[in-house]
Design a protein around this motif. Structure first.
Motif, mmCIF file in Angstrom:
data_model
loop_
_atom_site.group_PDB
_atom_site.id
_atom_site.type_symbol
_atom_site.label_atom_id
_atom_site.label_comp_id
_atom_site.label_asym_id
_atom_site.label_seq_id
_atom_site.Cartn_x
_atom_site.Cartn_y
_atom_site.Cartn_z
ATOM 1 N N ARG A 1 28.236 -127.946 -6.847
ATOM 2 C CA ARG A 1 27.203 -126.903 -6.822
ATOM 3 C C ARG A 1 26.822 -126.577 -8.251
ATOM 4 N NH1 ARG A 1 27.935 -120.750 -4.290
ATOM 5 N NH2 ARG A 1 26.033 -119.869 -5.191
ATOM 6 N N ASP A 2 25.548 -126.351 -8.477
ATOM 7 C CA ASP A 2 25.068 -126.027 -9.819
ATOM 8 C C ASP A 2 24.945 -124.517 -9.999
ATOM 9 O OD1 ASP A 2 24.840 -128.635 -10.782
ATOM 10 O OD2 ASP A 2 22.898 -128.909 -9.815
ATOM 11 N N PHE A 3 25.516 -124.033 -11.103
ATOM 12 C CA PHE A 3 25.402 -122.627 -11.493
ATOM 13 C C PHE A 3 24.718 -122.551 -12.848
ATOM 14 C CE2 PHE A 3 29.116 -122.560 -8.649
ATOM 15 C CZ PHE A 3 28.853 -121.451 -7.872
ATOM 16 N N ASN A 4 24.096 -121.411 -13.121
ATOM 17 C CA ASN A 4 23.569 -121.169 -14.458
ATOM 18 C C ASN A 4 24.755 -121.083 -15.421
ATOM 19 O OD1 ASN A 4 22.337 -120.279 -16.796
ATOM 20 N ND2 ASN A 4 21.364 -118.500 -15.874
ATOM 21 N N PRO A 5 24.777 -121.852 -16.500
ATOM 22 C CA PRO A 5 25.930 -121.839 -17.404
ATOM 23 C C PRO A 5 26.019 -120.596 -18.288
ATOM 24 C CG PRO A 5 24.244 -123.313 -18.240
ATOM 25 C CD PRO A 5 23.781 -122.866 -16.875
ATOM 26 N N TYR A 6 24.989 -119.750 -18.255
ATOM 27 C CA TYR A 6 25.038 -118.490 -18.999
ATOM 28 C C TYR A 6 25.366 -117.390 -18.000
ATOM 29 C CZ TYR A 6 23.017 -121.449 -22.532
ATOM 30 O OH TYR A 6 22.823 -122.476 -23.410
ATOM 31 N N ILE A 7 26.595 -116.894 -18.084
ATOM 32 C CA ILE A 7 27.209 -116.119 -17.008
ATOM 33 C C ILE A 7 27.456 -114.682 -17.455
ATOM 34 C CG2 ILE A 7 29.281 -115.923 -15.572
ATOM 35 C CD1 ILE A 7 29.589 -119.013 -15.943
ATOM 36 N N TYR A 8 26.948 -113.752 -16.672
ATOM 37 C CA TYR A 8 27.316 -112.347 -16.841
ATOM 38 C C TYR A 8 28.038 -111.903 -15.580
ATOM 39 C CZ TYR A 8 27.166 -107.272 -17.138
ATOM 40 O OH TYR A 8 27.522 -105.947 -17.141
ATOM 41 N N ILE A 9 29.260 -111.411 -15.735
ATOM 42 C CA ILE A 9 30.044 -110.945 -14.597
ATOM 43 C C ILE A 9 29.841 -109.444 -14.443
ATOM 44 C CG2 ILE A 9 32.341 -110.741 -13.586
ATOM 45 C CD1 ILE A 9 31.238 -113.608 -13.836
ATOM 46 N N SER A 10 29.263 -109.066 -13.311
ATOM 47 C CA SER A 10 29.053 -107.652 -13.013
ATOM 48 C C SER A 10 30.221 -107.132 -12.177
ATOM 49 C CB SER A 10 27.753 -107.465 -12.223
ATOM 50 O OG SER A 10 27.689 -106.167 -11.672
ATOM 51 N N ARG A 11 30.597 -105.879 -12.430
ATOM 52 C CA ARG A 11 31.608 -105.228 -11.587
ATOM 53 C C ARG A 11 30.942 -104.175 -10.700
ATOM 54 N NH1 ARG A 11 37.051 -105.580 -12.444
ATOM 55 N NH2 ARG A 11 37.324 -103.360 -11.959
ATOM 56 N N ARG A 12 29.689 -104.431 -10.334
ATOM 57 C CA ARG A 12 29.013 -103.480 -9.447
ATOM 58 C C ARG A 12 29.695 -103.394 -8.078
ATOM 59 N NH1 ARG A 12 24.724 -107.811 -8.210
ATOM 60 N NH2 ARG A 12 23.647 -107.262 -10.133
ATOM 61 N N ASP A 13 30.525 -104.420 -7.755
ATOM 62 C CA ASP A 13 31.260 -104.435 -6.497
ATOM 63 C C ASP A 13 32.650 -103.837 -6.650
ATOM 64 O OD1 ASP A 13 32.064 -106.455 -8.186
ATOM 65 O OD2 ASP A 13 32.492 -107.881 -6.581
ATOM 66 N N ALA A 14 32.946 -103.252 -7.824
ATOM 67 C CA ALA A 14 34.276 -102.710 -8.103
ATOM 68 C C ALA A 14 34.193 -101.192 -8.284
ATOM 69 C CB ALA A 14 34.847 -103.359 -9.358
ATOM 70 N N ALA B 1 35.615 -99.418 -10.602
ATOM 71 C CA ALA B 1 35.811 -98.959 -11.983
ATOM 72 C C ALA B 1 35.453 -100.058 -12.961
ATOM 73 C CB ALA B 1 37.265 -98.532 -12.194
ATOM 74 N N ARG B 2 35.368 -99.674 -14.241
ATOM 75 C CA ARG B 2 34.992 -100.552 -15.343
ATOM 76 C C ARG B 2 33.635 -101.202 -15.114
ATOM 77 N NH1 ARG B 2 39.702 -103.841 -14.955
ATOM 78 N NH2 ARG B 2 40.597 -102.262 -13.609
#
Length: 354
Positions: free
Chosen positions: A200-213, A215-216
């Motif tokens: 599977r192809d993903f965008n190699p520029y990755i921002y991880i959001s914690r909107r599903d968490a 805290a933090r």
């Protein structure tokens, strides 16, 4: 650890510059017991009712420091659950603390690598059952499956808080009684789980959001995501949407990663070594874990500290805080990150030409 990050880190949890980590080992115990009725301790008990301290675990009360075996709370208990008899060989993957709370990072770093020690000792194929904290955790099942360990071979402390087995197979704590992670842990995880081919192809520029968490979360969330997307071409990912295999594949394609501190950032282990990481840290939770992971891997690392609303003075409260970043400062750091990617790409092209 860079002096500036060390100084910025919280007083209550300074990352030690040096630790002595003893050599790893495995241990077999006939007719032994394991008592693990809370996340603060694991007691491994010999057939003659002695605590085997080196393979047991104990946190200090109300603290995240490991303490000596003599302080294991098994010695303070006045009531004991009767042990459940298990016929055959049981391997304990229990490591206490965060792993006991179902934390993904601690499972990857503190529990799962014990299987590597069993492999090296030639003991893995002798095990009938593996003792874990929660046999229903999705990521646990998904990481054990490639190793040929199915759910039918898992026992957990929800049903086996106290067990006696014909034979216990145990390992030394992966990180000793400290926080530094041996290099072999990362080699094992990368060799075991990095995909042989891309599915599977993903965008190699990755921002991880914690909107599903809970805290933090990085604030202002919408503005941060929009800037990273529109100005730098990043895609925002929430890791809870992905299977373990998808997380590994996502990070294996990374060219640059921006992420707040969190257990899911452990997937940086699977990223290409040259892919830089910019970690976003709350001021009261500026811990050195991923700085160390990056250093062990030889990975470029940078950090940005955001303001925390309460400036908590203990690990528990600080871990529940959000952080606010200055968009202009973040833009400057990401620009620096992308320049590093560009130079790395040019260097690889020159190497290929020569």
């Amino acid at each position: 650890m860079p002096p500036a990050l060390y100084e910025a880190g919280p007083i209550y949890d300074k990352y030690p510059h040096r630790e002595e980590v003893p050599a790893a080992y495995t241990l077999e115990v006939a007719n032994g017991r394991i008592y693990a009725d809370n996340f603060n301790s694991v007691a491994v008990i010999s057939a003659d009712n002695k605590l085997i301290g080196d393979v047991s675990f104990q946190y200090a009360r109300g603290d995240w420091r490991t303490v000596q075996p003599r302080d294991n709370n098994i010695f303070r208990q006045s009531y004991f659950i009767e042990p459940i008899r298990v016929r055959g060989t049981v391997c304990s993957l229990l490591s206490g603390g965060g792993a006991a709370l179902g934390n993904y990072y601690h499972w990857l770093v503190d529990s799962l690598p014990r299987l590597h020690l069993l492999q090296e000792a030639g003991l893995l194929d002798t095990v009938d059952y593996f003792l874990v904290y929660d046999r229903n955790l999705r990521f646990m099942l998904e990481t054990l499956e490639p190793l040929g360990i199915g759910p039918e071979r898992l026992l957990d402390v929800n049903t086996h808080r106290h067990l006696r087995a014909d034979r216990l197979v145990l390992t030394s704590p992966v990180r000793g009684r400290g926080v530094h992670t041996p290099d072999w842990v990362f080699r094992f995880l990368r060799e075991t789980f990095l995909p042989a081919r891309r599915t599977r192809d993903f965008n190699p520029y990755i921002y991880i959001s914690r909107r599903d968490a809970p805290a933090r979360v990085v604030l202002p969330a919408a503005e941060v995501e929009a800037m990273l997307r529109d100005e730098f071409g990043f895609t925002t990912y929430t890791l809870s949407d992905l299977s373990f295999a998808e997380k590994v594949e996502l990070f294996s394609q990374a060219k640059a990663v921006v992420s707040p501190i969190g257990a899911g950032l452990a997937n940086i282990i699977f990223a290409p070594i040259e892919a830089p990481l910019l970690e976003l840290l709350p001021r009261s939770f500026a811990l050195g874990d991923y700085c160390e992971v990056s250093a062990r891997l030889g990975k470029p690392y940078d950090w940005l500290i955001g303001e925390s609303p309460e400036l908590a003075d203990n690990h528990g409260d600080a871990s529940r805080e959000n952080l606010t970043v200055d968009l202009n400062v973040l833009r400057e750091r990401v620009t620096r990150l992308m320049e590093r990617v560009r130079k790395s790409s040019q260097q690889r092209e020159l190497e290929l030409e020569t």
